[in-house]
Write a protein that holds these residues in place. Structure first.
Motif, mmCIF file in Angstrom:
data_model
loop_
_atom_site.group_PDB
_atom_site.id
_atom_site.type_symbol
_atom_site.label_atom_id
_atom_site.label_comp_id
_atom_site.label_asym_id
_atom_site.label_seq_id
_atom_site.Cartn_x
_atom_site.Cartn_y
_atom_site.Cartn_z
ATOM 1 N N UNK A 205 0.916 -1.147 0.124
ATOM 2 C CA UNK A 205 0.032 -0.207 0.129
ATOM 3 C C UNK A 205 0.991 1.155 -0.038
ATOM 4 N N UNK A 206 0.529 2.129 -0.758
ATOM 5 C CA UNK A 206 1.418 3.378 -0.965
ATOM 6 C C UNK A 206 0.502 4.467 -1.043
ATOM 7 N N UNK A 207 0.636 5.486 0.140
ATOM 8 C CA UNK A 207 -0.568 6.583 0.248
ATOM 9 C C UNK A 207 0.533 8.000 0.393
ATOM 10 N N UNK A 208 0.161 8.803 -0.274
ATOM 11 C CA UNK A 208 0.816 10.237 -0.333
ATOM 12 C C UNK A 208 2.326 10.151 -0.497
ATOM 13 N N UNK A 209 2.680 8.961 -1.277
ATOM 14 C CA UNK A 209 4.151 8.819 -1.706
ATOM 15 C C UNK A 209 5.102 7.902 -0.846
ATOM 16 N N UNK A 210 4.333 7.302 -0.011
ATOM 17 C CA UNK A 210 5.069 6.315 1.059
ATOM 18 C C UNK A 210 4.109 5.103 1.341
ATOM 19 N N UNK A 211 5.206 3.861 1.477
ATOM 20 C CA UNK A 211 4.529 2.601 2.020
ATOM 21 C C UNK A 211 4.317 3.191 3.393
ATOM 22 N N UNK A 212 3.614 2.304 4.239
ATOM 23 C CA UNK A 212 3.162 2.426 5.863
ATOM 24 C C UNK A 212 3.492 1.371 6.451
ATOM 25 N N UNK A 261 -14.899 -5.645 -4.661
ATOM 26 C CA UNK A 261 -15.230 -4.308 -4.967
ATOM 27 C C UNK A 261 -13.878 -3.523 -4.136
ATOM 28 N N UNK A 262 -13.750 -3.607 -3.149
ATOM 29 C CA UNK A 262 -12.709 -2.945 -2.148
ATOM 30 C C UNK A 262 -11.480 -3.275 -2.618
ATOM 31 N N UNK A 263 -11.178 -4.587 -3.009
ATOM 32 C CA UNK A 263 -9.822 -4.822 -3.484
ATOM 33 C C UNK A 263 -9.250 -4.389 -4.870
ATOM 34 N N UNK A 264 -10.367 -4.231 -5.558
ATOM 35 C CA UNK A 264 -10.036 -3.551 -6.822
ATOM 36 C C UNK A 264 -9.899 -1.832 -6.626
ATOM 37 N N UNK A 265 -10.661 -1.194 -5.680
ATOM 38 C CA UNK A 265 -10.153 0.345 -5.292
ATOM 39 C C UNK A 265 -8.707 0.310 -4.772
ATOM 40 N N UNK A 266 -8.365 -0.752 -4.068
ATOM 41 C CA UNK A 266 -6.910 -0.802 -3.328
ATOM 42 C C UNK A 266 -5.854 -0.620 -4.578
ATOM 43 N N UNK A 267 -6.296 -1.266 -5.696
ATOM 44 C CA UNK A 267 -5.217 -1.456 -6.693
ATOM 45 C C UNK A 267 -4.759 -0.034 -7.018
ATOM 46 N N UNK A 268 -5.203 0.860 -6.926
ATOM 47 C CA UNK A 268 -5.200 2.455 -7.089
ATOM 48 C C UNK A 268 -3.932 2.816 -6.216
ATOM 49 N N UNK A 269 -3.829 2.212 -5.034
ATOM 50 C CA UNK A 269 -2.806 2.399 -3.996
ATOM 51 C C UNK A 269 -1.774 1.774 -4.029
ATOM 52 N N UNK A 270 -1.552 0.756 -5.162
ATOM 53 C CA UNK A 270 -0.584 -0.406 -5.261
ATOM 54 C C UNK A 270 0.739 0.093 -5.514
#
Length: 313
Positions: A205-212, A261-270
């Protein structure tokens, strides 16, 4: 919601906020549904370390309660007719595989199999334990191991026999197994094995340029940290779910189409990566077939700043 004070008797199967589960403060053997503390004596081989035999039936065993009986790990294994250390495979444990309640749950699925598992604390350099960009069946975003130069993180070795190795593989769907041969994994007794094996999924998961990274897991890292509860809150917001938090979690766990469906949305942050210290293999050595050594006490003091003392994100 569960953050800092996660109860030891709940597993991620009970509620995803628990993931990855409370981390024991010492190495231990899990056997017959309870923990037996191992003394992490520097310079003493794993099989010669001392185990405190639990006299109670509590899940925490001698991690929490005094024990009057002690013996070497090798003698305990012999007494219980269990595979010796040399016949075991060293698996990296970094998610829920050292959560006592999770161990009890997993081995409860196969009551005819011995649950005797040796879990030894270690530290690893140039890797961090971060959130994956996908959902586990029980609704949590699980942990993956990712390359982060200069980082040092707590990690565990679970020393399992062949039957347990096969069983654990059957519960880790979606992960491959790779070999770590860079000798950057040092046990709390200072010991190193020639190779260790780890479950591998190269999508974080990558959010705002960083893994968490997981706040539960001690370490020194430049990455931001979060609790599972907060990542689920973030995910709820990103999906635009209009119901309560618990309803959102319930649907993640029990509504397959919603889960997908949620898994598909997570791909945006992959974020896809390749970990240079983890290489593909289809051969898994037992410890008796490996070279073993100890890091010198001086090197440990200079190079291992002991992230297990509680340094967080």
């Amino acid at each position: 919601m569960f953050r800092k004070s996660k109860p030891f008797d709940l597993s991620p199967y009970d509620h995803p906020d628990i993931y990855p589960g409370p981390r024991p403060v010492s190495s231990f053997i899990f056997y017959k549904g309870k923990a037996h503390k191992i003394e992490e004596t520097y310079g003493t081989a794993v099989e010669d370390c001392i185990i405190h035999i639990s006299e109670r039936n509590d899940l925490l065993g001698s991690l929490a309660f005094a024990s009057g009986e002690k013996m070497a790990v090798k003698d305990f294994l012999k007494k219980e007719n269990a595979a010796p250390i040399t016949d075991r495979i060293p698996l990296l444990g970094y998610g829920s595989n050292v959560c006592l309640a999770q161990l009890a749950y997993k081995f409860g699925l196969t009551p005819d199999m011995s649950d005797l598992t040796i879990c030894f604390r270690a530290a690893m350099k140039d890797s961090d334990i971060v959130f994956g960009s996908f959902l586990a069946p029980y609704g949590a975003l699980p942990a993956i191991i990712a390359p982060v130069s200069g980082t040092e993180t707590e990690i565990w070795l679970t020393l399992v026999d062949q039957n347990q190795f096969d069983h654990m593989n059957s519960t880790e769907g979606g992960y491959g197994i790779r070999e770590h041969r860079s000798r950057k994994c040092i046990l709390q007794n200072g010991e190193r094995f020639e190779a260790v094996y780890g479950y591998y999924h190269p999508r974080a998961l990558k959010v705002n340029g960083d893994m968490i990274r997981f706040k539960d897991i001690p370490g020194t890292s430049p990455l931001p940290g979060a609790w599972e509860a907060d990542i689920l809150n973030w995910l709820k917001g990103k999906t635009g779910f209009d119901g309560s938090r618990e309803h959102f979690i319930h649907k993640l766990r029990w509504d397959y189409s919603f889960h997908c469906m949620v898994n598909e949305k997570l791909k945006k942050y992959e974020y896809a990566f390749d970990h240079p210290d983890l290489v593909e293999t289809d051969q898994f050595k037992i410890i008796g077939k490996m070279k073993r050594d100890f890091v010198s006490e001086r090197k440990k003091q200079e190079d291992n700043k002991d992230p297990l003392e509680g340094k967080g994100s």
